[in-house]
Design an enzyme around this catalytic site. Sequence first.
Site, short mmCIF file in Angstrom:
data_model
loop_
_atom_site.label_atom_id
_atom_site.label_comp_id
_atom_site.label_asym_id
_atom_site.label_seq_id
_atom_site.Cartn_x
_atom_site.Cartn_y
_atom_site.Cartn_z
N HIS A 68 -0.31 78.08 40.17
CA HIS A 68 0.24 76.98 39.15
C HIS A 68 1.16 76.20 40.00
CE1 HIS A 68 -1.26 79.22 35.34
NE2 HIS A 68 -2.16 79.11 36.14
N GLU A 70 4.40 75.61 39.23
CA GLU A 70 5.59 76.28 39.20
C GLU A 70 5.77 77.34 40.14
OE1 GLU A 70 4.71 75.24 34.84
OE2 GLU A 70 3.72 75.92 36.64
N CYS A 96 2.52 78.53 31.26
CA CYS A 96 1.98 79.72 30.87
C CYS A 96 3.16 80.66 31.01
CB CYS A 96 0.92 79.89 31.80
SG CYS A 96 1.16 80.51 33.38
N CYS A 99 4.28 81.79 34.64
CA CYS A 99 5.15 80.88 35.07
C CYS A 99 6.31 81.02 34.33
CB CYS A 99 4.85 79.50 35.18
SG CYS A 99 3.28 79.29 36.37
#
Length: 141
Positions: A68, A70, A96, A99
């Site tokens: 992801h 992040e 999510c 993260c």
Amino acid sequence: MQIVQLVATRSTCLRRQVGAAFVKDKNILATGYNGAPSGIPHCSEVGCLREDLGIPSGERHEICRGLHAEQNGIIQAARHGINLSGSTVYTTDSPCIICAKMLINVGVKRLVCRQGYPDQLSADMLAQAGLVLEFLGGENE
């Protein structure tokens, strides 16, 4: 937020293009976008495993070739010895749960998102950690 939108265009994800920028004292510390690890074929080249398996957005994050935005931002900072504690993260989408836990542990204090992501546990955990979550220019899902 325009910089985050630009960073997201580097994404190789076929389902959702996400960008993130870690900022402190008006300086960009690190950026990230979602995509496969370095040296690994991207989903744009080999297809989407999640799509092939019919996995809905917001579920079973571990079944994915990509990292992801992040996560990639945190990794970029770590590789360059940059401390993200006390920073603000600007993202195209709220994080999510995976993260969110990483952002909490790295010491992020504020998160500014363009739009929401369907993960209530993430929102709950961010609130419990006292991390400020704001939405700009989009809707909170």
